[in-house]
Design a protein around this motif. Structure first.
Motif, mmCIF file in Angstrom:
data_model
loop_
_atom_site.group_PDB
_atom_site.id
_atom_site.type_symbol
_atom_site.label_atom_id
_atom_site.label_comp_id
_atom_site.label_asym_id
_atom_site.label_seq_id
_atom_site.Cartn_x
_atom_site.Cartn_y
_atom_site.Cartn_z
ATOM 1 N N LEU A 30 0.928 -1.070 -0.201
ATOM 2 C CA LEU A 30 -0.026 0.108 -0.043
ATOM 3 C C LEU A 30 0.984 1.072 0.107
ATOM 4 C CD1 LEU A 30 -2.942 0.715 0.373
ATOM 5 C CD2 LEU A 30 -2.643 0.563 3.047
ATOM 6 N N SER A 31 0.965 2.083 -0.901
ATOM 7 C CA SER A 31 1.796 2.987 -1.188
ATOM 8 C C SER A 31 3.361 2.598 -0.893
ATOM 9 C CB SER A 31 1.452 3.998 0.037
ATOM 10 O OG SER A 31 0.530 4.870 -0.516
ATOM 11 N N GLY A 32 3.521 1.291 -1.390
ATOM 12 C CA GLY A 32 4.783 0.778 -1.476
ATOM 13 C C GLY A 32 5.182 0.208 -0.248
ATOM 14 N N GLU A 33 4.359 0.323 0.712
ATOM 15 C CA GLU A 33 4.617 -0.578 2.132
ATOM 16 C C GLU A 33 3.648 -1.694 2.329
ATOM 17 O OE1 GLU A 33 3.801 2.401 5.286
ATOM 18 O OE2 GLU A 33 5.363 1.279 6.752
ATOM 19 N N ARG A 38 2.538 -0.864 7.716
ATOM 20 C CA ARG A 38 1.762 0.394 8.084
ATOM 21 C C ARG A 38 1.017 0.465 9.493
ATOM 22 N NH1 ARG A 38 0.652 4.660 5.166
ATOM 23 N NH2 ARG A 38 -0.734 6.054 6.109
ATOM 24 N N GLU A 221 -5.743 2.849 -1.225
ATOM 25 C CA GLU A 221 -4.523 3.591 -1.878
ATOM 26 C C GLU A 221 -5.195 4.646 -2.349
ATOM 27 O OE1 GLU A 221 -1.038 3.437 -2.912
ATOM 28 O OE2 GLU A 221 -1.558 1.403 -3.256
ATOM 29 N N LEU A 224 -5.477 6.765 0.998
ATOM 30 C CA LEU A 224 -4.222 7.448 1.310
ATOM 31 C C LEU A 224 -3.843 8.867 0.478
ATOM 32 C CD1 LEU A 224 -1.795 4.543 1.722
ATOM 33 C CD2 LEU A 224 -2.313 6.300 3.372
ATOM 34 N N LYS A 225 -3.924 8.686 -0.912
ATOM 35 C CA LYS A 225 -3.674 9.737 -1.775
ATOM 36 C C LYS A 225 -4.224 11.063 -1.434
ATOM 37 C CE LYS A 225 -1.503 7.850 -5.631
ATOM 38 N NZ LYS A 225 -1.968 6.570 -5.688
#
Ligand code: CTP
Ligand code: MG
Length: 229
Positions: A30-33, A38, A221, A224-225
């Motif tokens: 999720l966003s690279g993690e 997280r 995702e 988050l953005k």
């Protein structure tokens, strides 16, 4: 809550993620993690949390240990295997927190929780010793039988969709699970309710979603953005 009292977190992440339809939802990025990283990071950053028990499936134990080392998770005192049902995983985690007066139980599959949600949960639990994050339901809820015929429409004003974090005095939650025997509950508050104890709801967050189906990962995702987190 007394400031000297220890607060432990139990993060349950030992499910098989069947509704995800293949692929591990806890190590999905999720966003690279990884989703689970997280979640742990939010608890690590929350100053009210003394330590963290991470409950994983046997298959993920090694991966979990790797993530803990790589992430420098200083509060994670135990990484332990879960059980068949969610409640078995919670009980397994609780056993690792004998020194904590309070426990915060959280689903590893809810990566968008905030430190604020943890803090407000601890405050909400002060009077009753039990509190659960919840949001007002936005859909109308009807009760129907197997025949799909409506029996009742429930008054929406009183309906809450319950999330985690759920915060308990440890003795209340362990007592509730001891009393429960083999009955199945879908959240920890339900075990406490059945033991005759009061549970306080506090305002959760609509974006504190649970990753259940593949679409939820895309939704998380996007959320988050939107919030620039
Ligand atoms: N969980 C657990 N142990 C179990 C079952 C569930 O620790 N035996 C955890 C999951 O890992 C998840 C949370 O409880 O973080 C909520 O469960 P759910 O969303 O139902 O996840 P899964 O059980 O993994 O998914 P599914 O029901 O689709 O298989
Ligand atoms: Mg499940």
């Amino acid at each position: 809550m007394h400031s000297q009292q220890k607060v432990g977190a139990v993060i349950v992440a030992a499910g098989s993620g069947e509704r995800m339809g293949g692929g591990d939802k806890l190590t999905a990025l999720l966003s690279g993690e990884p989703v689970i990283s997280r979640v742990v990071r939010t608890f690590e950053n929350c100053r009210l949390i003394s330590r963290i028990v991470l409950v994983l499936s046997e298959a993920n134990l090694e991966r979990g240990r790797q993530l803990a080392t790589a992430g420098g998770w200083s509060k994670v005192s135990d990484i332990c295997p879960g059980g068949r049902r969610r409640q078995d995983s919670v009980v397994a985690g609780l056993k690792r927190l004998p020194d904590c007066a309070w426990v915060v139980v959280h689903d590893g599959a809810r990566p968008l929780l905030s430190e604020d949600l943890i803090r407000r949960g601890l405050r909400a639990a002060e009077a009753t010793g039990a509190a659960a994050a919840a949001v007002p339901v936005t859909d109308t809820i009807k009760v129907a039988g197997d025949d799909m015929l409506v029996r009742e429409t429930l008054p929406r004003r009183e309906l809450w969709a319950v999330q985690t974090p759920q915060v308990f005095r440890r003795d209340i939650l362990t007592g509730a699970y001891n009393n429960l025997g083999d009955d199945v509950v879908t959240d920890d508050a339900a075990a406490v309710e059945r033991s005759g104890q009061r549970v306080k709801l506090y305002m959760g967050a609509y974006d504190n979603i649970k990753i259940t189906t593949p679409g939820d990962l895309a939704l998380a995702e996007a959320l988050l953005k939107e919030h620039g987190r």
